[in-house]
Design an enzyme around this catalytic site. Sequence first.
Site, PDB file in Angstrom:
ATOM      1  N   SER A  14      -4.980  27.167  -0.758  1.00  0.00           N
ATOM      2  CA  SER A  14      -6.193  27.886  -0.395  1.00  0.00           C
ATOM      3  C   SER A  14      -7.351  27.198  -1.094  1.00  0.00           C
ATOM      4  O   SER A  14      -7.168  26.481  -2.081  1.00  0.00           O
ATOM      5  CB  SER A  14      -6.105  29.368  -0.794  1.00  0.00           C
ATOM      6  OG  SER A  14      -5.786  29.515  -2.166  1.00  0.00           O
ATOM      7  N   GLU A  16     -11.559  27.429  -2.525  1.00  0.00           N
ATOM      8  CA  GLU A  16     -12.707  28.256  -2.881  1.00  0.00           C
ATOM      9  C   GLU A  16     -13.998  27.483  -2.643  1.00  0.00           C
ATOM     10  O   GLU A  16     -14.116  26.310  -2.984  1.00  0.00           O
ATOM     11  CB  GLU A  16     -12.647  28.676  -4.349  1.00  0.00           C
ATOM     12  CG  GLU A  16     -13.848  29.548  -4.751  1.00  0.00           C
ATOM     13  CD  GLU A  16     -13.800  30.014  -6.175  1.00  0.00           C
ATOM     14  OE1 GLU A  16     -12.924  30.863  -6.470  1.00  0.00           O
ATOM     15  OE2 GLU A  16     -14.610  29.544  -6.998  1.00  0.00           O
ATOM     16  N   ASP A 108     -19.520  39.210 -13.948  1.00  0.00           N
ATOM     17  CA  ASP A 108     -20.096  38.923 -15.260  1.00  0.00           C
ATOM     18  C   ASP A 108     -21.294  39.830 -15.528  1.00  0.00           C
ATOM     19  O   ASP A 108     -21.995  40.246 -14.604  1.00  0.00           O
ATOM     20  CB  ASP A 108     -20.556  37.467 -15.337  1.00  0.00           C
ATOM     21  CG  ASP A 108     -19.389  36.491 -15.166  1.00  0.00           C
ATOM     22  OD1 ASP A 108     -18.284  36.815 -15.647  1.00  0.00           O
ATOM     23  OD2 ASP A 108     -19.589  35.437 -14.546  1.00  0.00           O
ATOM     24  N   PHE A 218     -18.739  24.120 -18.299  1.00  0.00           N
ATOM     25  CA  PHE A 218     -18.254  25.239 -17.493  1.00  0.00           C
ATOM     26  C   PHE A 218     -17.053  25.894 -18.167  1.00  0.00           C
ATOM     27  O   PHE A 218     -16.960  27.120 -18.255  1.00  0.00           O
ATOM     28  CB  PHE A 218     -17.881  24.709 -16.107  1.00  0.00           C
ATOM     29  CG  PHE A 218     -17.498  25.770 -15.109  1.00  0.00           C
ATOM     30  CD1 PHE A 218     -18.056  27.034 -15.154  1.00  0.00           C
ATOM     31  CD2 PHE A 218     -16.579  25.487 -14.109  1.00  0.00           C
ATOM     32  CE1 PHE A 218     -17.711  28.010 -14.229  1.00  0.00           C
ATOM     33  CE2 PHE A 218     -16.211  26.459 -13.174  1.00  0.00           C
ATOM     34  CZ  PHE A 218     -16.785  27.711 -13.248  1.00  0.00           C
ATOM     35  N   HIS A 268      -4.432  27.343  -5.500  1.00  0.00           N
ATOM     36  CA  HIS A 268      -5.809  27.663  -5.099  1.00  0.00           C
ATOM     37  C   HIS A 268      -6.703  26.567  -5.649  1.00  0.00           C
ATOM     38  O   HIS A 268      -6.818  26.392  -6.866  1.00  0.00           O
ATOM     39  CB  HIS A 268      -6.206  29.022  -5.681  1.00  0.00           C
ATOM     40  CG  HIS A 268      -7.507  29.552  -5.184  1.00  0.00           C
ATOM     41  ND1 HIS A 268      -7.746  29.839  -3.856  1.00  0.00           N
ATOM     42  CD2 HIS A 268      -8.662  29.873  -5.841  1.00  0.00           C
ATOM     43  CE1 HIS A 268      -8.976  30.317  -3.713  1.00  0.00           C
ATOM     44  NE2 HIS A 268      -9.551  30.339  -4.905  1.00  0.00           N
TER      45      HIS A 268
END
Length: 300
Positions: A14, A16, A108, A218, A268
Amino acid sequence: MALNTGDRRDIGISFEFFPPKSEEMEGQLWKTVAELQDWDPDFVSVTYGAGGTTKAPTLTAVTRFLNETPLATASHLTCVGATKEETHQVIDHFRKAGVKHFVALRGDAPGGAGVPYQPHPGGYANAAELVAGLREIGDFEISVSAYPEKHPESRDVAADIDMLKRKADSGADRALTQFFFDNDNFERYLEKVRAAGVKIPIVPGIMPIQNLTQLKRFASACGTVIPAFLDERFAGLDDKVEERAKVSVDVAVEQIEDLVRRGLDEFHLYTMNRSPLVSAVLTNLGLRREGAKRAAGAAA
């Protein structure tokens, strides 16, 4: 290691994506989608900002995915900064657009990293409550998040796994993990998750490395550990684009192959709205483009 035998695919994938913030980024997104959709992912997901800050662009992107591509498309959904009624209105908008799959997240804190999270009065307090709310509203497919190296705000791994169990018990269908690079640590985490009684699939999140320096920034915000071996693999490649890309592909392929040997069969991939590394990883794994197979069949 080829993961394909003939036309049989041995792993599920999959992707994103995130909603574009400019006209240029929008062009980049749809170019990427056009190049990746022939890999026939099980589904794709589109992210959604804290406090609903990207609700409109997410809805626009998701609607286009559903109307113009063959891809099963999930929308991320958060509950931070909103009452239950407001969250239900968002869900209704997405359902009317054709969304049948949500990635349910707490979200968040609007103040950013380091700001303590405060549930909105009258809102869902966490992702487990949001999953339960989605289950009451409709027969949606629901994915949630998981953190092999602990969510930055969790007290400890045990508390983190307890929250994952609450999400699973509330009706989640699968958990998609934050990206990680230490497979030994992931395997230990998975053993603890299963020992806690969590039975839903735990799908590893794989991040092909576009830029190691940016990735470190990140990672520091989301609690992912960057192992020393990555610095060694990328040493001296800052100005060598092709060599750096090859190392990025090799790292992701090696990680997936190792996880397959450990019994995992769904992955993913975080695309960062770019296709070259993702396509190269899947090619090197031995997967075949569904579009290429269809074209070959039509020409026969």
